[in-house]
Design an enzyme around this catalytic site. Structure first.
Site, PDB file in Angstrom:
ATOM      1  N   GLN A 141       0.612   8.683   7.641  1.00  0.00           N
ATOM      2  CA  GLN A 141       0.718   8.396   9.083  1.00  0.00           C
ATOM      3  C   GLN A 141       2.040   8.870   9.684  1.00  0.00           C
ATOM      4  OE1 GLN A 141      -1.578   7.483  11.145  1.00  0.00           O
ATOM      5  NE2 GLN A 141      -3.180   6.805   9.732  1.00  0.00           N
TER       6      GLN A 141
ATOM      7  N   CYS B  85     -14.416  -4.752   9.163  1.00  0.00           N
ATOM      8  CA  CYS B  85     -15.668  -5.464   8.986  1.00  0.00           C
ATOM      9  C   CYS B  85     -16.285  -4.980   7.685  1.00  0.00           C
ATOM     10  CB  CYS B  85     -16.571  -5.128  10.158  1.00  0.00           C
ATOM     11  SG  CYS B  85     -18.086  -6.045  10.146  1.00  0.00           S
TER      12      CYS B  85
ATOM     13  N   SER C  58      -2.078  13.870   4.137  1.00  0.00           N
ATOM     14  CA  SER C  58      -3.496  14.117   4.372  1.00  0.00           C
ATOM     15  C   SER C  58      -3.647  15.047   5.575  1.00  0.00           C
ATOM     16  CB  SER C  58      -4.200  12.785   4.648  1.00  0.00           C
ATOM     17  OG  SER C  58      -5.540  13.009   5.010  1.00  0.00           O
TER      18      SER C  58
HETATM   19  N1  PLP Z   1      -2.904   6.372   3.802  1.00  0.00           N
HETATM   20  C1  PLP Z   1      -2.874   6.031   5.092  1.00  0.00           C
HETATM   21  C2  PLP Z   1      -1.667   5.360   5.640  1.00  0.00           C
HETATM   22  C3  PLP Z   1      -3.974   6.304   5.912  1.00  0.00           C
HETATM   23  O1  PLP Z   1      -3.925   5.948   7.207  1.00  0.00           O
HETATM   24  C4  PLP Z   1      -5.089   6.939   5.350  1.00  0.00           C
HETATM   25  C5  PLP Z   1      -6.299   7.210   6.164  1.00  0.00           C
HETATM   26  O2  PLP Z   1      -6.725   6.401   6.947  1.00  0.00           O
HETATM   27  C6  PLP Z   1      -5.070   7.281   3.990  1.00  0.00           C
HETATM   28  C7  PLP Z   1      -3.953   6.987   3.260  1.00  0.00           C
HETATM   29  C8  PLP Z   1      -6.226   7.935   3.326  1.00  0.00           C
HETATM   30  O3  PLP Z   1      -6.256   9.323   3.588  1.00  0.00           O
HETATM   31  P1  PLP Z   1      -7.632  10.120   3.460  1.00  0.00           P
HETATM   32  O4  PLP Z   1      -8.486   9.697   4.597  1.00  0.00           O
HETATM   33  O5  PLP Z   1      -7.226  11.555   3.542  1.00  0.00           O
HETATM   34  O6  PLP Z   1      -8.218   9.781   2.133  1.00  0.00           O
END
Ligand code: PLP
Length: 371
Positions: A171, A317, A191
């Protein structure tokens, strides 16, 4: 009426250049492990994206392994060795929080009411470690509150005790500047789909000299650490999204202003009945997380959805049962404010969209308050 997307922390739309690149790569089918011309071309494209990521994170001293996303990269970090202890706070993303390697003690440390880790508590917990064979995992920016964590200071505490530190940068990447050397991290996760790249690709970064155990075995791709035919198109698209980050950074101030405008208008309407989380600490500029006293977040989400506005509720949920947000639980938020909603803006959101959001929120507020 057009849909208003205020949920960019969940995922983002690929940019036109990213889409064009993905199409281009899909127009030739090649396996990057093949030694013929097309295979070599695919391998070069992957190396280009790896270099883009390395440059963006100041990661020349890190190995970069492409993965299927942030979830896999976080898992790789926590399974990278037979750690005796792993430390993380309750507010971590589920792809850290739900990882419980066998024969490993999980220790959580405190988070304050602003959603920032308590370094004193971390230090006290680390003082009790039995061996240096431990890992600490701390996200740089929280996905719900946007609160930025004191990672550099945490890394010092961890290294002083001989352990390793991992950060989920998912994030933070693309929203604030991130420099792996400066933060002194051992492992990191990013990501693609949070930065206008495609879904299904991410990366695990490992400081050179640290040996990690793979989770996926096979043909020995990614220098033996992550087997499986490379996702050429997604990786190439991720590379383009990384190249576009500079332009995005130039728009962050505008996003912050829009976020702050929304918060001040909501405050004018809600007064003492509304609270904003992590508003007094460093936050990612696009994120606002707030609660209206005794208002149910799922009902709010539906209200916005019916009005074509996409937001997110700070509670999940699962199997029909609504669970309170772990992030808010970790911050010890009073029950009447523990049902929050999150808005997360993107570069293309406009003032008109902000005004519409405020209007719809006011409708909801008036119904709740008059009850
Ligand atoms: N870490 C955080 C802080 C995230 O917000 C997310 C996704 O929502 C992930 C990891 C997971 O990443 P990915 O959707 O690429 O598996």
């Amino acid at each position: 009426m057009n849909i208003i997307n205020f949920d960019h922390n969940a995922s983002t739309q690929v940019s036109p250049l990213v889409l064009a690149r993905i199409n281009e790569i899909y127009s030739f089918g090649a396996n990057s492990s093949s030694s013929h011309g097309l295979g070599r071309k695919a391998a070069m494209i992957i190396e280009g994206a790896r270099q883009d990521l390395s440059n963006a994170l100041n990661a020349a001293n890190y190995e970069i392994y492409f993965t299927s996303g942030g979830t896999e990269a976080n898992n790789m970090a926590l399974f990278s060795d037979d750690f005796e202890q792993i430390f993380y706070a309750k507010f971590e993303h589920s792809s850290v929080y739900n990882v419980r390697p066998r024969n490993c003690e999980i220790i959580d440390f405190a988070v304050d009411s602003n959603g920032v880790i308590d370094l004193n508590d971390l230090q006290n917990k680390l003082a009790q470690t039995k061996s240096p064979n431990f890992l600490v995992s701390i996200m740089l920016a929280n996905n719900e509150t946007g609160a930025v964590q004191p990672l550099r200071e945490a890394a010092k505490l961890v290294h002083r005790k001989g352990g390793l530190i991992h950060s989920d940068l998912v994030q933070a990447f693309g929203k604030i500047r991130v420099d792996l050397e400066d933060l002194n991290l051992d492992f990191a996760t990013v990501s693609s789909h949070k930065i206008n790249g495609p879904q299904g690709v991410g990366a695990f970064l490992v400081r050179r000299g640290i040996d990690v155990r793979p989770m996926i075995f096979g043909g020995g791709h990614e220098r033996g650490k992550r087997s499986g035919t490379m996702n050429n198109a997604a990786i190439a698209g991720f590379g383009v999204a990384i190249q576009e980050l500079e332009e995005k950074f130039s728009k962050l101030n505008k996003i912050r202003e829009l976020r702050d405008f929304i918060e001040s208008e909501i405050k004018k309407i809600g007064g003492q009945n509304v609270i904003f989380f992590s508003q007094n600490v460093l936050r990612t500029p696009n994120t606002s997380y707030f609660a209206l006293r005794n208002a149910d977040s799922q009902t709010q989400l539906i209200h916005f959805d019916l009005n074509q506005i996409m937001i997110s509720a700070g509670s999940a949920c699962s199997s029909g049962a609504i669970k309170a947000s772990r992030v808010l639980q970790s911050m010890n938020i009073a029950p009447e404010f523990s049902n929050a909603i999150r808005i997360s803006l993107g570069c293309n959101n406009t003032k008109d969209e902000a005004l519409r959001f405020i209007e719809i929120w006011k409708e909801f507020h008036d119904k709740i308050i008059k009850k």
